[in-house]
Design a protein around this motif. Structure first.
Motif, short mmCIF file in Angstrom:
data_model
loop_
_atom_site.label_atom_id
_atom_site.label_comp_id
_atom_site.label_asym_id
_atom_site.label_seq_id
_atom_site.Cartn_x
_atom_site.Cartn_y
_atom_site.Cartn_z
N ASN A 79 -92.88 -46.01 51.73
CA ASN A 79 -92.98 -46.77 50.48
C ASN A 79 -94.15 -46.36 49.61
O ASN A 79 -94.39 -46.96 48.56
N ARG B 106 -99.33 -48.35 60.88
CA ARG B 106 -98.00 -48.95 61.03
C ARG B 106 -97.71 -49.26 62.49
O ARG B 106 -97.09 -50.28 62.81
N ASP C 87 -95.45 -52.77 60.71
CA ASP C 87 -94.93 -53.06 59.39
C ASP C 87 -95.35 -51.94 58.45
O ASP C 87 -96.32 -51.21 58.72
N GLU D 74 -99.49 -51.65 53.05
CA GLU D 74 -99.60 -51.99 51.62
C GLU D 74 -100.12 -50.79 50.85
O GLU D 74 -100.86 -49.96 51.39
N VAL D 75 -99.78 -50.72 49.58
CA VAL D 75 -100.21 -49.59 48.75
C VAL D 75 -101.74 -49.54 48.65
O VAL D 75 -102.34 -48.48 48.68
N LYS D 76 -102.37 -50.72 48.56
CA LYS D 76 -103.82 -50.75 48.40
C LYS D 76 -104.54 -50.23 49.65
O LYS D 76 -105.66 -49.72 49.55
N TRP E 15 -94.57 -49.31 46.48
CA TRP E 15 -94.08 -50.69 46.46
C TRP E 15 -94.25 -51.28 47.85
O TRP E 15 -93.97 -50.63 48.86
N ASP E 16 -94.75 -52.51 47.92
CA ASP E 16 -94.80 -53.21 49.21
C ASP E 16 -94.39 -54.66 48.99
O ASP E 16 -94.45 -55.19 47.88
N LYS F 156 -95.66 -57.47 49.82
CA LYS F 156 -96.68 -58.47 49.49
C LYS F 156 -97.11 -58.40 48.03
O LYS F 156 -97.29 -59.43 47.37
N ASN F 157 -97.29 -57.20 47.51
CA ASN F 157 -97.86 -57.02 46.17
C ASN F 157 -96.88 -56.45 45.16
O ASN F 157 -97.22 -56.35 43.97
N SER G 33 -97.35 -51.04 42.54
CA SER G 33 -98.75 -50.89 42.11
C SER G 33 -99.11 -49.42 42.02
O SER G 33 -98.55 -48.57 42.72
N GLU H 231 -87.99 -51.67 45.75
CA GLU H 231 -87.66 -52.38 46.99
C GLU H 231 -86.61 -51.65 47.81
O GLU H 231 -86.59 -51.73 49.04
#
Length: 209
Positions: free
Chosen positions: A37, A64, A69, A72-74, A100-101, A103-104, A107, A178
């Motif tokens: 992602n 991961r 999971d 996240e991008v950040k 894309w994740d 949670k956020n 981004s 997504e």
């Protein structure tokens, strides 16, 4: 470059790698996968950015496994920043981390030379970026559709290729949302023509003439 649209992000890059005045590779893929992602767009030293991308991919794979999971991008952006900033005197690496994740959502993070980390709605990098900042400021807008954002990114990269001698070749775009990551290739003769440029021809056109 990378830009956020309503539901995802679009990344785009040319395909030229130059060594001074010599084109070392005209079909380079500058958009590299860090995770399913998350992708990174590379500019500067090809060797430096390829090495950084490999390290980030390795650490995200461990992340991961530990969390079971998608990252996240950040998280990926902060990993890139730490390595770029910690080695800023030894590297020439301009990076864009986007994805894309759950949670956020979508981004985009810019990590220019020196290792600063900035979350932005859109960003451009590399030698052609100085020629297109004005166009981006005028034409990017929040809430664009996927089709509008993809067309915007292709136009920006095409303009950079027109005015910058170190940019050229093909336009690779990547849309992340997504549902996953989706690539598109605009071949050289399909690249939008800039002002006062000659229209390119395909290999089929050349063969038939």
């Amino acid at each position: 470059m990378a830009a956020v649209y309503d539901g995802g992000v679009v990344m785009g890059a040319d395909s030229r790698t130059s060594t001074g005045n010599y084109v070392a590779n005209r079909v380079t893929d500058k958009i590299t996968s860090l995770a399913e992602n998350i992708y990174i767009c590379r500019s500067g030293s090809a060797a430096d950015t390829q090495a950084l991308s490999s390290y980030i991919t390795y650490f995200l794979h461990q992340h991961r496994i530990e969390y079971d999971d998608l990252p996240e991008v950040k998280v990926a952006a902060n990993l890139a920043m730490q390595m770029a900033y910690g080695n800023k005197n030894a590297l020439m690496a301009g990076l864009i981390v986007a994805g894309w994740d759950a949670k956020n959502g979508p981004s985009v993070y810019a990590i220019p030379l020196g290792g600063t980390l900035i979350q932005v709605p859109f960003t451009v990098g590399g030698s052609g970026s100085a020629y297109v900042m004005g166009y981006c400021d005028k034409n990017w807008r929040p809430g664009m559709t996927r089709e509008e954002c993809e067309a915007f990114v292709r136009k920006v990269v095409a303009l950079a290729m027109t005015y910058d001698g170190s940019s050229g070749g093909m336009i690779r775009t990547l849309t992340i949302n997504e549902s996953g990551a989706h690539r598109h290739l605009t071949r050289g003769h399909e690249v939008p023509v800039g002002w006062n440029e000659l229209q390119g021809t395909s290999q089929g056109d050349i063969a038939s003439n």
